[in-house]
Motif scaffolding. Structure first.
Motif, PDB file in Angstrom:
ATOM      1  N   LYS A  32      33.746  14.565  30.706  1.00  0.00           N
ATOM      2  CA  LYS A  32      33.509  13.209  30.199  1.00  0.00           C
ATOM      3  C   LYS A  32      32.089  13.046  29.653  1.00  0.00           C
ATOM      4  O   LYS A  32      31.862  12.353  28.666  1.00  0.00           O
ATOM      5  CB  LYS A  32      33.741  12.175  31.306  1.00  0.00           C
ATOM      6  CG  LYS A  32      35.188  11.968  31.649  1.00  0.00           C
ATOM      7  CD  LYS A  32      35.331  10.921  32.745  1.00  0.00           C
ATOM      8  CE  LYS A  32      36.792  10.791  33.174  1.00  0.00           C
ATOM      9  NZ  LYS A  32      36.951   9.853  34.305  1.00  0.00           N
ATOM     10  N   HIS A  33      31.129  13.675  30.316  1.00  0.00           N
ATOM     11  CA  HIS A  33      29.714  13.483  29.952  1.00  0.00           C
ATOM     12  C   HIS A  33      29.113  14.756  29.358  1.00  0.00           C
ATOM     13  O   HIS A  33      27.902  14.965  29.438  1.00  0.00           O
ATOM     14  CB  HIS A  33      28.917  13.044  31.183  1.00  0.00           C
ATOM     15  CG  HIS A  33      29.418  11.791  31.812  1.00  0.00           C
ATOM     16  ND1 HIS A  33      29.249  10.561  31.231  1.00  0.00           N
ATOM     17  CD2 HIS A  33      30.116  11.560  32.961  1.00  0.00           C
ATOM     18  CE1 HIS A  33      29.792   9.633  32.007  1.00  0.00           C
ATOM     19  NE2 HIS A  33      30.339  10.214  33.068  1.00  0.00           N
ATOM     20  N   ARG A  34      29.936  15.575  28.719  1.00  0.00           N
ATOM     21  CA  ARG A  34      29.479  16.858  28.174  1.00  0.00           C
ATOM     22  C   ARG A  34      28.318  16.684  27.202  1.00  0.00           C
ATOM     23  O   ARG A  34      27.290  17.365  27.308  1.00  0.00           O
ATOM     24  CB  ARG A  34      30.636  17.569  27.486  1.00  0.00           C
ATOM     25  CG  ARG A  34      30.201  18.856  26.800  1.00  0.00           C
ATOM     26  CD  ARG A  34      31.343  19.557  26.161  1.00  0.00           C
ATOM     27  NE  ARG A  34      32.103  20.188  27.238  1.00  0.00           N
ATOM     28  CZ  ARG A  34      33.302  20.705  27.109  1.00  0.00           C
ATOM     29  NH1 ARG A  34      33.904  20.661  25.963  1.00  0.00           N
ATOM     30  NH2 ARG A  34      33.913  21.259  28.125  1.00  0.00           N
ATOM     31  N   ASP A  35      28.471  15.794  26.243  1.00  0.00           N
ATOM     32  CA  ASP A  35      27.425  15.617  25.223  1.00  0.00           C
ATOM     33  C   ASP A  35      26.103  15.183  25.857  1.00  0.00           C
ATOM     34  O   ASP A  35      25.032  15.691  25.509  1.00  0.00           O
ATOM     35  CB  ASP A  35      27.870  14.589  24.181  1.00  0.00           C
ATOM     36  CG  ASP A  35      29.051  15.097  23.343  1.00  0.00           C
ATOM     37  OD1 ASP A  35      29.208  16.344  23.247  1.00  0.00           O
ATOM     38  OD2 ASP A  35      29.802  14.263  22.805  1.00  0.00           O
ATOM     39  N   ILE A  94      36.092  20.357  43.078  1.00  0.00           N
ATOM     40  CA  ILE A  94      35.811  21.144  41.865  1.00  0.00           C
ATOM     41  C   ILE A  94      36.455  20.485  40.659  1.00  0.00           C
ATOM     42  O   ILE A  94      35.846  20.359  39.593  1.00  0.00           O
ATOM     43  CB  ILE A  94      36.295  22.605  42.043  1.00  0.00           C
ATOM     44  CG1 ILE A  94      35.408  23.329  43.041  1.00  0.00           C
ATOM     45  CG2 ILE A  94      36.311  23.347  40.711  1.00  0.00           C
ATOM     46  CD1 ILE A  94      35.927  24.687  43.455  1.00  0.00           C
ATOM     47  N   SER A  95      37.696  20.054  40.813  1.00  0.00           N
ATOM     48  CA  SER A  95      38.410  19.377  39.731  1.00  0.00           C
ATOM     49  C   SER A  95      37.693  18.093  39.333  1.00  0.00           C
ATOM     50  O   SER A  95      37.536  17.779  38.145  1.00  0.00           O
ATOM     51  CB  SER A  95      39.846  19.088  40.167  1.00  0.00           C
ATOM     52  OG  SER A  95      40.532  18.404  39.165  1.00  0.00           O
ATOM     53  N   GLU A  96      37.232  17.356  40.332  1.00  0.00           N
ATOM     54  CA  GLU A  96      36.507  16.111  40.082  1.00  0.00           C
ATOM     55  C   GLU A  96      35.212  16.377  39.317  1.00  0.00           C
ATOM     56  O   GLU A  96      34.894  15.675  38.343  1.00  0.00           O
ATOM     57  CB  GLU A  96      36.209  15.441  41.423  1.00  0.00           C
ATOM     58  CG  GLU A  96      35.573  14.079  41.331  1.00  0.00           C
ATOM     59  CD  GLU A  96      35.315  13.505  42.720  1.00  0.00           C
ATOM     60  OE1 GLU A  96      34.187  13.024  42.938  1.00  0.00           O
ATOM     61  OE2 GLU A  96      36.222  13.539  43.568  1.00  0.00           O
ATOM     62  N   ILE A  97      34.472  17.416  39.717  1.00  0.00           N
ATOM     63  CA  ILE A  97      33.216  17.768  39.049  1.00  0.00           C
ATOM     64  C   ILE A  97      33.487  18.200  37.613  1.00  0.00           C
ATOM     65  O   ILE A  97      32.749  17.832  36.684  1.00  0.00           O
ATOM     66  CB  ILE A  97      32.479  18.868  39.841  1.00  0.00           C
ATOM     67  CG1 ILE A  97      31.959  18.297  41.160  1.00  0.00           C
ATOM     68  CG2 ILE A  97      31.332  19.460  39.033  1.00  0.00           C
ATOM     69  CD1 ILE A  97      31.463  19.343  42.137  1.00  0.00           C
ATOM     70  N   GLN A  98      34.544  18.979  37.408  1.00  0.00           N
ATOM     71  CA  GLN A  98      34.891  19.423  36.058  1.00  0.00           C
ATOM     72  C   GLN A  98      35.270  18.234  35.173  1.00  0.00           C
ATOM     73  O   GLN A  98      34.888  18.180  33.992  1.00  0.00           O
ATOM     74  CB  GLN A  98      36.035  20.434  36.100  1.00  0.00           C
ATOM     75  CG  GLN A  98      35.612  21.784  36.640  1.00  0.00           C
ATOM     76  CD  GLN A  98      36.780  22.747  36.816  1.00  0.00           C
ATOM     77  OE1 GLN A  98      37.932  22.335  36.888  1.00  0.00           O
ATOM     78  NE2 GLN A  98      36.462  24.043  36.896  1.00  0.00           N
ATOM     79  N   ASP A  99      35.997  17.263  35.725  1.00  0.00           N
ATOM     80  CA  ASP A  99      36.370  16.074  34.956  1.00  0.00           C
ATOM     81  C   ASP A  99      35.134  15.279  34.544  1.00  0.00           C
ATOM     82  O   ASP A  99      35.018  14.833  33.393  1.00  0.00           O
ATOM     83  CB  ASP A  99      37.321  15.181  35.760  1.00  0.00           C
ATOM     84  CG  ASP A  99      38.709  15.782  35.919  1.00  0.00           C
ATOM     85  OD1 ASP A  99      39.038  16.717  35.152  1.00  0.00           O
ATOM     86  OD2 ASP A  99      39.460  15.321  36.808  1.00  0.00           O
ATOM     87  N   VAL A 100      34.196  15.103  35.475  1.00  0.00           N
ATOM     88  CA  VAL A 100      32.964  14.380  35.169  1.00  0.00           C
ATOM     89  C   VAL A 100      32.173  15.141  34.108  1.00  0.00           C
ATOM     90  O   VAL A 100      31.626  14.550  33.168  1.00  0.00           O
ATOM     91  CB  VAL A 100      32.113  14.166  36.444  1.00  0.00           C
ATOM     92  CG1 VAL A 100      30.723  13.654  36.107  1.00  0.00           C
ATOM     93  CG2 VAL A 100      32.815  13.209  37.392  1.00  0.00           C
ATOM     94  N   GLY A 101      32.136  16.480  34.237  1.00  0.00           N
ATOM     95  CA  GLY A 101      31.437  17.290  33.239  1.00  0.00           C
ATOM     96  C   GLY A 101      32.049  17.169  31.862  1.00  0.00           C
ATOM     97  O   GLY A 101      31.330  17.106  30.857  1.00  0.00           O
TER      98      GLY A 101
END
Length: 113
Positions: A91-94, A82-89
């Motif tokens: 980073k690539h939010r825009d 979950i933490s990994e997915i949130q970090d990726v999200g």
């Protein structure tokens, strides 16, 4: 003769009364033994039940600890993912928002067969 018959009858009646007392005592003794046996059986059953309950509790505790360890490990792995997915999200939010808006505003419907 009548006195002898009367004495014989009286002896038989006395013997019958005595036999009746013996039978009654035997019934009372039997009833007492049945009650004692039932009470003894209840005690044995209760001891057996307590022994098996303790055995089950030990078995359950032993195997539950293994399950708890596995559950904790799975929760730890899930939290990491979950933490990994949130970090990726983050980073690539825009880019994610841009792709979502594009998909919503430029829909390309296709027929379902």
């Amino acid at each position: 003769m009548s006195a002898q018959n009367s004495a014989g009858i009286q002896t038989l009646l006395d013997a019958e009364r005595e036999a009746s007392k013996i039978v009654q005592k035997a019934r009372e003794y039997r009833t007492k033994r049945v009650r004692e046996a039932r009470d003894e059986a209840k005690k044995e059953i209760e001891a057996y039940r307590a022994d098996k309950e303790a055995e089950y509790k030990g078995f359950e505790a032993q195997h539950t600890q293994g399950n708890k360890a596995a559950e904790e490990e799975a929760n730890k792995e899930a939290d990491e993912k979950i933490s990994e997915i949130q970090d990726v999200g983050k980073k690539h939010r825009d880019e994610i928002i841009k792709n979502l808006l594009s998909a919503v505003s430029h829909a390309h419907p296709t027929p379902v067969s």
